[in-house]
Scaffold this motif. Structure first.
Motif, PDB file in Angstrom:
ATOM      1  N   VAL A   1      36.127  26.139  36.453  1.00 12.45           N
ATOM      2  CA  VAL A   1      36.625  27.235  37.286  1.00 12.45           C
ATOM      3  C   VAL A   1      37.944  27.859  36.643  1.00 12.45           C
ATOM      4  O   VAL A   1      37.809  29.131  36.638  1.00 12.45           O
ATOM      5  CB  VAL A   1      36.539  26.513  38.684  1.00 12.45           C
ATOM      6  N   PHE A   2      39.065  27.044  36.058  1.00 18.94           N
ATOM      7  CA  PHE A   2      40.014  27.569  35.839  1.00 18.94           C
ATOM      8  C   PHE A   2      40.275  27.892  34.430  1.00 18.94           C
ATOM      9  O   PHE A   2      39.448  27.032  33.776  1.00 18.94           O
ATOM     10  CB  PHE A   2      41.368  26.878  36.403  1.00 18.94           C
TER      11      PHE A   2
ATOM     12  N   ILE B   1      31.874  31.023  40.092  1.00 14.32           N
ATOM     13  CA  ILE B   1      31.998  30.818  38.640  1.00 14.32           C
ATOM     14  C   ILE B   1      31.295  29.441  38.299  1.00 14.32           C
ATOM     15  O   ILE B   1      30.549  29.353  37.299  1.00 14.32           O
ATOM     16  CB  ILE B   1      33.552  30.556  38.357  1.00 14.32           C
TER      17      ILE B   1
ATOM     18  N   LYS C   1      44.310  31.082  35.297  1.00 12.18           N
ATOM     19  CA  LYS C   1      43.663  32.165  35.955  1.00 12.18           C
ATOM     20  C   LYS C   1      42.082  31.693  36.325  1.00 12.18           C
ATOM     21  O   LYS C   1      41.879  30.701  35.782  1.00 12.18           O
ATOM     22  CB  LYS C   1      43.365  33.480  34.903  1.00 12.18           C
ATOM     23  N   PHE C   2      41.460  32.417  36.929  1.00  8.87           N
ATOM     24  CA  PHE C   2      39.792  32.284  37.033  1.00  8.87           C
ATOM     25  C   PHE C   2      39.341  32.563  35.790  1.00  8.87           C
ATOM     26  O   PHE C   2      39.448  33.437  35.099  1.00  8.87           O
ATOM     27  CB  PHE C   2      39.246  32.886  38.217  1.00  8.87           C
ATOM     28  N   ARG C   3      38.509  31.691  35.363  1.00  3.53           N
ATOM     29  CA  ARG C   3      37.755  32.012  34.224  1.00  3.53           C
ATOM     30  C   ARG C   3      36.843  33.011  34.155  1.00  3.53           C
ATOM     31  O   ARG C   3      35.983  33.018  35.002  1.00  3.53           O
ATOM     32  CB  ARG C   3      36.992  30.728  33.535  1.00  3.53           C
ATOM     33  N   SER C   4      37.002  34.117  33.238  1.00  2.59           N
ATOM     34  CA  SER C   4      36.105  35.315  33.310  1.00  2.59           C
ATOM     35  C   SER C   4      35.136  35.360  32.085  1.00  2.59           C
ATOM     36  O   SER C   4      34.578  36.371  32.328  1.00  2.59           O
ATOM     37  CB  SER C   4      37.011  36.532  33.546  1.00  2.59           C
TER      38      SER C   4
ATOM     39  N   ASP D   1      40.546  37.578  39.295  1.00  7.37           N
ATOM     40  CA  ASP D   1      40.861  36.519  38.387  1.00  7.37           C
ATOM     41  C   ASP D   1      42.423  36.034  38.191  1.00  7.37           C
ATOM     42  O   ASP D   1      42.912  35.063  37.831  1.00  7.37           O
ATOM     43  CB  ASP D   1      40.499  36.791  36.933  1.00  7.37           C
TER      44      ASP D   1
ATOM     45  N   MET E   1      39.524  32.597  47.229  1.00  5.59           N
ATOM     46  CA  MET E   1      39.669  31.714  45.995  1.00  5.59           C
ATOM     47  C   MET E   1      38.562  30.610  45.973  1.00  5.59           C
ATOM     48  O   MET E   1      37.957  30.305  44.738  1.00  5.59           O
ATOM     49  CB  MET E   1      40.973  31.111  45.571  1.00  5.59           C
TER      50      MET E   1
ATOM     51  N   ALA F   1      35.627  30.634  42.972  1.00  7.56           N
ATOM     52  CA  ALA F   1      35.479  28.998  42.188  1.00  7.56           C
ATOM     53  C   ALA F   1      33.962  28.699  42.410  1.00  7.56           C
ATOM     54  O   ALA F   1      33.385  28.287  41.261  1.00  7.56           O
ATOM     55  CB  ALA F   1      36.219  28.081  42.807  1.00  7.56           C
TER      56      ALA F   1
END
Length: 511
Positions: free
Chosen positions: A351-352, A343, A369-372, A417, A336, A340
């Motif tokens: 990041v999130f 991103i 979630k992790f921003r995609s 993610d 993670m 992070a």
């Protein structure tokens, strides 16, 4: 009298065919049992030899009596086979599912470990605890390998048409098409369509009759099966004509409703000639419920319940979620951190990503979630869908979403993610396994059956994610989610987690 004699001959023919299938299944199971015993025997002897424990004796009643090490390991092997049988390892419907089978092998290994420990305690042998544990672990690994090879062999033979149940599929042309699609995708199943029988309900009489729309049926067969299947027309002496084809199973897809007189009459005709009925039911069919019959002052009352919704079962699932999410957070913390940083470096944005979703019993919560996607992705959803000829809805699909970043594309394909959602599980808003949480406008489109998915906590992974994800059509996705509501269990959740690991390693339908 002639007809009765003919029916008796047909019944005998079907019974003979059934006996052949039962024979090879019995031979296979006996062979597996013997082989399992041999595997345990060999592994047990090897472990005891390496541990220098071949000189076996018992101190029971203060007597140092020698015991044949071969007899001791043979008894342990019998315990292992008994535990495997009790755990359902040899059930024919389990054999084709590698993930579920491996879990059952693990369950059998734990039971046999307890059994062997109990044997050593009763006999007071000098076998070390290390040897017992190492033997159980090695046997479990060896059995998974053996089952993998055997499953590959049977799947190959099924594709060749061997060891399969000749099957006649009965239902509407559309229903027949869906079942053919299902069987085509799952070649490891042992149903081989030999005839199709299209039917419909006569609106005036309410009785079943042949469906004359053969063009639609032929289209379904070509699309979902790829080769022609002969049609058998619904009508008089249907059971006899089905038996003459050599079929053993009659699979009913739709039209014939459960508990209806039409189905009851149809089933009696088939079963009178020893033909097996396989009924495709709704995902919410009450057959999965625990039933209890009570007689109160001359009135019979049947009560039904789902054991997994008891307070104790819910506590078990919550404990399971806490343990799994805690381990996942600790073990994936370094991953993670790397995601992070990647991103942040790509576009400097957050990041999130959090978004309101609908959870248990319709209660909103925020999923993390992790921003995609790019920062302003939500504002452009409607225009992106419009550009792809789609509308906002519960099942929109975008294979090439221009809003996804480069890092986002990678973490989506690998499901990285989703890692922050373990914090949502730990906090109690989600479960590790369950239907995916959806947005409010998607939930508004649910019908009463699909809305039952809100009766369980949404999950990080579940039946949809491990069965093709976005490559599934809407009906298949709905069926999987609703089925989970019906029959979830902690053991089943473990199977889904194992399947998820396989999906992450070999992603399919992720976009």
């Amino acid at each position: 009298m002639t007809q009765e004699k003919s029916d008796a001959q047909l019944a005998q023919k079907v019974e003979h065919q059934s006996a052949k299938v039962l024979h090879w299944r019995l031979v296979l199971n006996l062979a597996l049992m013997v082989f399992d015993a041999v595997v345990y025997f060999c592994v047990g002897l090897l472990v005891m030899f390496l541990s220098k424990e071949m000189d076996l004796f018992t101190t029971r009643l203060q007597l140092n009596l020698r015991i044949s090490v071969y007899l001791y390991v043979a008894v342990c092997a019998i315990i292992w086979v008994f535990c495997a049988h009790s755990s359902g390892v040899y059930h024919r419907h389990v054999f084709a599912d590698g993930y579920q089978l491996n879990i059952l092998l693990l369950k059998a290994m734990v039971f046999s470990w307890v059994g062997v420990c109990a044997l050593n305690f009763i006999m007071q042998t000098n076998v070390s605890f290390f040897s017992v544990c190492m033997t159980s672990l090695c046997v479990w690994v060896a059995e998974m390998i053996v089952r993998f090879v055997a499953r590959r062999f049977l799947t190959y033979r099924h594709r060749k048409g061997d060891y399969a149940y000749p099957t006649v599929i009965v239902g509407s042309p559309e229903g027949i098409g869906q079942i053919l699609k299902f069987l085509q995708q799952r070649k490891q199943l042992n149903y081989k369509p030999v005839r199709v029988c299209p039917i419909r309900v006569n609106r005036e009489t309410g009785l079943i009759e042949a469906d004359p729309n053969i063009e639609v049926l032929n289209t379904m067969v070509r699309e979902f099966w790829g080769e022609p299947i002969e049609v058998i027309e619904y009508g008089d002496h249907l059971a006899g004509r089905i038996a003459q084809t050599g079929a053993q199973t009659v699979m009913v897809t739709d039209v014939l409703d459960r508990f209806s007189d039409n189905l009851s009459t149809f089933a009696v005709q088939m079963e009178s000639l020893n033909l097996e009925i396989a009924l495709i039911t709704s995902a919410l069919d009450i057959a999965e419920h625990a039933t209890q019959m009570r007689n109160i002052q001359g009135m019979s009352i049947m009560t039904i319940s789902l054991p997994q919704y008891s307070p104790v079962a819910k506590i078990k699932k919550r404990i399971f979620d806490i343990v799994v999410s805690s381990l996942a957070i600790v073990l994936s913390s370094w991953i993670m951190l790397i995601v992070a940083i990647a991103i942040k470096i790509e576009d400097g944005g957050p990041v999130f990503y959090k978004q309101e979703r609908i959870g248990l019993r319709g209660k909103p919560f925020y999923i993390h979630k992790f921003r995609s996607m790019r920062v302003d992705a939500d504002k452009h959803l409607k225009e992106v869908l419009a550009a792809n000829g789609q509308e906002m809805g519960a099942r929109y699909k975008l294979k090439h979403d221009p809003r996804i970043t480069k890092v986002g594309n990678f973490i989506r394909k690998t499901s990285l993610d989703e890692l922050p959602q373990f914090f949502d599980v730990f906090m109690g808003n989600m479960s590790v396994v369950g239907p995916r949480p959806q947005r409010d406008f998607e939930v508004q489109e649910y019908d009463p059956v699909y809305a039952t998915r809100l009766l369980v906590k949404p999950g990080i992974t579940g039946p949809w994610q491990v069965s093709g994800r976005n490559d599934l059509d809407e009906e298949e996705s709905r069926q999987l989610d609703v089925s989970y509501v019906q029959d979830w269990s902690v053991m089943g959740d473990i199977v889904y987690i194992m399947r998820t690991i396989g999906t992450v390693l070999h992603p399919s339908g992720a976009y």
